[in-house]
Design a protein around this motif. Structure first.
Motif, PDB file in Angstrom:
ATOM      1  N   TRP A   6       0.832  -1.195   0.000  1.00 42.68           N
ATOM      2  CA  TRP A   6       0.000   0.000   0.000  1.00 42.68           C
ATOM      3  C   TRP A   6       0.862   1.237   0.000  1.00 42.68           C
ATOM      4  N   VAL A  10       0.914   4.174  -2.670  1.00 40.40           N
ATOM      5  CA  VAL A  10       0.638   5.558  -2.293  1.00 40.40           C
ATOM      6  C   VAL A  10       1.786   6.457  -2.713  1.00 40.40           C
ATOM      7  N   VAL A  11       3.021   5.980  -2.456  1.00 37.77           N
ATOM      8  CA  VAL A  11       4.189   6.771  -2.830  1.00 37.77           C
ATOM      9  C   VAL A  11       4.179   7.024  -4.329  1.00 37.77           C
ATOM     10  N   LEU A  14       1.504   9.538  -5.185  1.00 39.97           N
ATOM     11  CA  LEU A  14       1.921  10.859  -4.735  1.00 39.97           C
ATOM     12  C   LEU A  14       3.033  11.425  -5.593  1.00 39.97           C
ATOM     13  N   ARG A  24       4.411  22.875  -4.527  1.00 47.24           N
ATOM     14  CA  ARG A  24       3.456  22.432  -3.533  1.00 47.24           C
ATOM     15  C   ARG A  24       2.707  23.622  -2.985  1.00 47.24           C
ATOM     16  N   ARG A  27       1.320  25.512   2.967  1.00 49.60           N
ATOM     17  CA  ARG A  27       0.356  25.144   4.009  1.00 49.60           C
ATOM     18  C   ARG A  27      -0.384  26.392   4.465  1.00 49.60           C
TER      19      ARG A  27
ATOM     20  N   ARG B 368      -9.002  13.536  -1.190  1.00 50.36           N
ATOM     21  CA  ARG B 368      -8.498  12.671  -0.113  1.00 50.36           C
ATOM     22  C   ARG B 368      -9.100  13.022   1.239  1.00 50.36           C
ATOM     23  N   VAL B 424     -12.798   0.003  -2.570  1.00 50.85           N
ATOM     24  CA  VAL B 424     -11.827  -0.367  -1.533  1.00 50.85           C
ATOM     25  C   VAL B 424     -10.489   0.341  -1.776  1.00 50.85           C
ATOM     26  N   ILE B 425     -10.008   0.275  -3.017  1.00 46.21           N
ATOM     27  CA  ILE B 425      -8.689   0.851  -3.313  1.00 46.21           C
ATOM     28  C   ILE B 425      -8.705   2.362  -3.130  1.00 46.21           C
ATOM     29  N   ARG B 428      -8.788   3.347   0.483  1.00 40.26           N
ATOM     30  CA  ARG B 428      -7.505   3.089   1.136  1.00 40.26           C
ATOM     31  C   ARG B 428      -6.479   4.168   0.760  1.00 40.26           C
ATOM     32  N   ILE B 429      -6.431   4.491  -0.521  1.00 36.49           N
ATOM     33  CA  ILE B 429      -5.468   5.514  -0.962  1.00 36.49           C
ATOM     34  C   ILE B 429      -5.764   6.848  -0.282  1.00 36.49           C
ATOM     35  N   GLU B 432      -4.650   6.715   3.335  1.00 34.38           N
ATOM     36  CA  GLU B 432      -3.197   6.792   3.440  1.00 34.38           C
ATOM     37  C   GLU B 432      -2.728   8.226   3.206  1.00 34.38           C
ATOM     38  N   LEU B 433      -3.290   8.834   2.171  1.00 37.85           N
ATOM     39  CA  LEU B 433      -2.877  10.203   1.840  1.00 37.85           C
ATOM     40  C   LEU B 433      -3.207  11.141   2.979  1.00 37.85           C
ATOM     41  N   GLU B 436      -0.619  10.579   5.672  1.00 37.65           N
ATOM     42  CA  GLU B 436       0.720  11.037   5.311  1.00 37.65           C
ATOM     43  C   GLU B 436       0.826  12.557   5.355  1.00 37.65           C
ATOM     44  N   ARG B 437      -0.246  13.201   4.898  1.00 44.11           N
ATOM     45  CA  ARG B 437      -0.243  14.660   4.841  1.00 44.11           C
ATOM     46  C   ARG B 437       0.904  15.183   3.980  1.00 44.11           C
ATOM     47  N   GLU B 438       2.101  15.135   4.532  1.00 45.90           N
ATOM     48  CA  GLU B 438       3.248  15.649   3.789  1.00 45.90           C
ATOM     49  C   GLU B 438       3.562  14.706   2.641  1.00 45.90           C
ATOM     50  N   HIS B 439       4.235  15.215   1.692  1.00 45.85           N
ATOM     51  CA  HIS B 439       4.694  14.429   0.566  1.00 45.85           C
ATOM     52  C   HIS B 439       5.708  13.411   1.085  1.00 45.85           C
ATOM     53  N   PRO B 440       5.419  12.115   0.947  1.00 47.49           N
ATOM     54  CA  PRO B 440       6.319  11.137   1.570  1.00 47.49           C
ATOM     55  C   PRO B 440       7.728  11.191   1.008  1.00 47.49           C
ATOM     56  N   LEU B 441       7.895  11.646  -0.212  1.00 51.87           N
ATOM     57  CA  LEU B 441       9.232  11.680  -0.783  1.00 51.87           C
ATOM     58  C   LEU B 441       9.997  12.923  -0.356  1.00 51.87           C
TER      59      LEU B 441
END
Ligand code: FES
Lengths: 328, 476
Positions: A6, A10-11, A14, A24, A27, B368, B424-425, B428-429, B432-433, B436-441
């Motif tokens: 998952w 998600v990554v 995103l 971005r 905020r 989201r 479902v997908i 879930r996405i 998760e988003l 996470e809030r912030e950009h995971p990368l």
């Protein structure tokens, strides 16, 4: 593991999303932030480019006019006019984004919802009935008057249509009627071969009538699986079915005729190209696949002394799509 | 323009009608900047192109089913008996200067009109823009979509070529399938049994060039007036609150940009009209009820209806030898009714069951932020998309050789299964988003580990800093 998957998904999403968006969104900061700003003035190249763009528009328009008069070729006309519009679009967007002062403004949003005004309206509305005693009765009478008028105005709708019954159940087919081709020439039984697909009409009838067209196909008489009451309907293995699909009135214009043993697993069928209802030719026009709810009506055939095909009776059922209350 | 020369007309109007205040309101009207807000504008501008090209076409088209033998310039049709409607379509394509350009631009504009409306609708649904106070305008928008589909269908049914005839035959069967009134209703509308009489063509024509465009134009005007009254909605951002609008004012920059968008839409449509062939009616030939052709496809926005008609198993309900529910009812009436009923009910459903939030909202949500709504909407739209795809199962057979019957069974299964999976997908996405809030990368998502004296590594409290960590490491 699943949760890793998952996360990876998600990554990925995103990342794609972030790649599409250059910056971005900042905020949300404190509420008092006032983003109003105004930047005037533009680099010199903007005005020069704009001049160029604007100057090219009349040229493109002139080309369109000249072409229109001398050689109205669709492609060139489209190119000339399209180019003029595209130049105009480029000029307007450039001016809107680079030349003119760029402003961000904050406007107050009017939020309606004045309770007091609502009360006043209701009060005033109710005041109209002050001193009237038979309020309900009068209202009822007014309602009846309104309904009567509406009905009276709606009555002319009747003028739209002739009676439905004779429209939908008239048929040009009866015993002895000769079958003719599109040009009106009588059809000889010998002309119908196995694998051929021939459209026929009742002699002398209007071909545009939905009841008129039938298709003629020929199969090996031994392969027929029809019930005993239809035993004599297919002389020499020639079968006639209504050409109008019982699903939604399209003309059945496909014939699946297995000619080689490799395709023999399924028998011959008439197929409608609109939603691919498939009718079994050997089995009284039974629906083999697709949405049609009724079999294809069959026309009993006979062959006269001259070898011409004739109807031996009316079609076996109503032609075309069903409707509420029709006899099947 | 100098200030003086601009003054006169403004003064002229102001002294008679008092329009200066309204003009000032318009000029300072604020548009929040977001690309997705342009979808509705694209639809509006496509409509303008439709009116312009349609007016030109109306000068040459003759809505008459009376037939004559063709002696025009197309050798393939020589000597055939064709209707005036078809003949005039051929004539305006072949002989009127720019006629074909206008016809093709008109057709492309219709496709774009509906595409833009559909995408606009998706934007509205997924960002919660249909909520109070915009519910009222949302109903108008959904009505516009329904009318635009009807208008488009009426338009391509007019030329009386083979494809329009096949489409009308199906429309007639669908009208016939209406409960209770189907038979008399369809018979009355067509002036008899299909193919009906010439009165049907003139009714269709009036519907296409007057009744429906007039309603569309009126509703579009009301739609815009309501937007201006309520102001645009906006995404949250710096300085953006429920009770304000932040963005570019109409005058001067936005007006020019928007006109630029208009010119761009018109340019693309004219270029497509000139360069990309669409609906070459001379290839289809004239329509007769006994003619049909294989692989026929309607305009894209009817794909979901032909898909529904094709997916439906051969069920037909009857009692005592009389039909109650004919088959086309399910795909042609029930399915679109359910879809539009869901669309119309959405504001209420959202208030009562999905978001359970009756409050007024002028700030939009990111999809989201409302996983349940986003997932439900995605599921419903995916069901429609599958039915839409099923409408092209025959093309898939021609292009790729997928067996038709197998494809239909596949789509029937997919119609039941895929929306559940999408729900479902998507949910879930979104969840998760939202977490996470912030950009995971881009945000910090690592873990601090410290090396201890024995050479092993141990994770350190997320709250502690590097220096603390080294202290920690040193003390053991
Ligand atoms: S009209 Fe023949 S299958 Fe629908």
């Amino acid at each position: 593991m699943a949760s890793r998957l998952w996360k990876a998904l998600v990554v990925l999403v995103l990342w794609a999303w972030g790649a599409l968006r250059p910056r971005r969104r900042a905020r949300a900061r404190r509420r008092e932030v006032d983003p109003s700003r105004r930047d005037a003035g533009s680099p010199a190249w903007v005005e020069r480019t704009l001049l160029g763009l604007l100057a090219a528009i009349p040229l493109s328009c002139a080309a369109f006019a000249v072409l229109y008069i001398l050689d109205p070729n669709t492609q060139l006309l489209g190119l000339a006019l399209g180019a003029a519009l595209a130049l105009l679009a480029a000029a307007l967007i450039l001016a809107g984004k680079r030349l003119l002062p760029q402003e961000t403004k904050v406007e107050e949003r009017p939020i309606p919802g004045d309770r007091q005004a609502v009360d006043e309206v209701l009060e005033q509305a109710h005041a109209a009935t002050d001193g009237i005693t038979r309020r309900g009765l009068l209202l009822g009478a007014a309602g009846a008057a309104g309904a009567g008028l509406t009905a009276a105005v709606a009555v002319p709708v009747v003028a739209l249509g002739p009676g439905i019954e004779d429209q939908l159940s008239r048929t040009p087919w009866h015993a002895g009627r000769a079958l003719v081709d599109e040009q009106g020439a009588p059809l000889a039984a010998a002309a119908i071969r196995e694998g051929s697909f021939v459209t026929a009409f009742p002699e002398g009838a209007d071909k545009e009538n939905l009841d008129a067209p039938v298709v003629l196909v020929r199969v090996d008489p031994a392969s027929l699986r029809a019930s005993s009451e239809r035993a004599g309907w297919a002389p020499m293995g020639i079968l006639a079915y209504s050409k109008i699909c019982t699903h939604a009135a399209c003309a059945i214009s496909l014939y699946r005729a297995p000619l080689s043993p490799s395709t023999q697993s399924r028998g011959p069928a008439l197929v409608c190209p609109c939603h691919y209802s498939t009718f079994d030719v050997l089995d009284s026009g039974r629906v083999e696949f697709g949405p049609a709810g009724r079999p294809l009506p069959q026309l009993p055939l006979s062959i006269d002394a001259q070898g011409t095909l004739r109807a031996a009776g009316p079609l076996s059922g109503p032609v075309g799509p069903s409707w509420w209350g029709d006899a099947r | 323009m100098s200030r003086r020369s601009a003054r006169d007309p403004v003064e002229f109007v102001e002294e008679r009608l008092g329009g200066a205040r309204g003009l000032r309101f318009l000029m300072s009207y604020v548009f929040p900047d977001h690309w997705s807000f342009l979808l509705g504008e694209v639809a509006l501008y496509a409509f303008v192109v439709l009116i312009a090209t349609g007016t030109f076409l109306a000068l040459f088209f003759s809505p008459d089913l009376g037939t004559a033998v063709y002696h025009g310039s197309d050798p393939a049709l020589q000597g055939q008996s064709i209707s005036s409607a078809y003949a005039s379509t051929l004539k305006l394509s072949y002989h009127v200067s720019g006629g074909l350009l206008m016809r093709q631009t008109h057709h492309w504009a219709a496709l774009l009109f509906l595409a833009a409306i559909t995408l606009h609708l998706l934007r509205i649904v997924f960002t919660g823009a249909f909520r109070k106070p915009r519910d009222i305008n949302y109903f108008i928008g959904v009505t516009l979509l329904a009318l635009a589909i009807l208008e488009g269908f009426a338009g391509y049914s007019l030329p009386d070529d083979l494809l329009s005839g096949m489409g009308l035959a199906i429309a007639w069967a669908v009208a016939m399938s209406l409960p209770l009134i189907g038979g008399p209703f369809a018979t009355a509308l067509w002036g008899g049994r299909f193919p009906g009489t010439s009165v049907f063509e003139s009714r269709l024509y009036i519907a296409h060039v007057f009744v429906l465009p007039a309603i569309l134009a009126t509703l579009i005007a009301v739609h815009l007036a309501i937007i201006m009254r309520q102001r645009h909605s906006q995404f949250p951002g710096p300085g953006r609150r429920e009770d304000n609008v932040v963005g570019t004012p109409m005058w001067p920059a936005y007006a020019l940009r928007s006109l630029g968008l208009f010119a761009a839409v018109a340019a693309v449509l004219v270029l497509m009209g000139g360069l990309i062939q669409i609906n070459p009616v001379w290839l289809w030939g004239p329509y007769h009820p006994y003619l049909g052709t294989n692989g026929a496809q309607p305009d894209w926005y009817l794909g979901w209806l032909i898909g529904a008609l094709r997916l439906m198993p051969n069920l037909e309900i009857s009692v005592f030898g009389h039909t109650l529910v004919p088959n086309p009812f399910f795909g042609g009436v029930l399915f679109p009714t359910v879809v539009f009923a869901l669309l119309y009910a959405l504001p209420w459903l959202d208030r009562r069951f999905i978001s359970r939030d009756p409050a007024r909202h002028d700030l939009l949500q990111s999809p989201r932020e409302n996983p349940r709504r986003t997932a439900l909407a995605a599921a419903v739209f995916s069901a429609v998309a599958i039915v839409f795809a099923a409408g092209s199962a025959d093309r898939m057979f021609f292009q790729f050789g997928f067996g038709y019957e197998g494809a239909i069974w596949f789509f029937r299964g997919a119609f039941l299964a895929i929306p559940v999976a999408v729900f479902v997908i998507t949910r879930r996405i979104c969840l998760e988003l939202a977490v996470e809030r912030e950009h995971p990368l881009r945000g910090w998502s690592g873990r601090i580990v410290a090396r201890d004296a024995s050479g092993g590594f141990a994770p350190v409290d997320a709250g502690s800093t590097i220096s603390e960590a080294s202290d920690h490491g040193g003390s053991t």
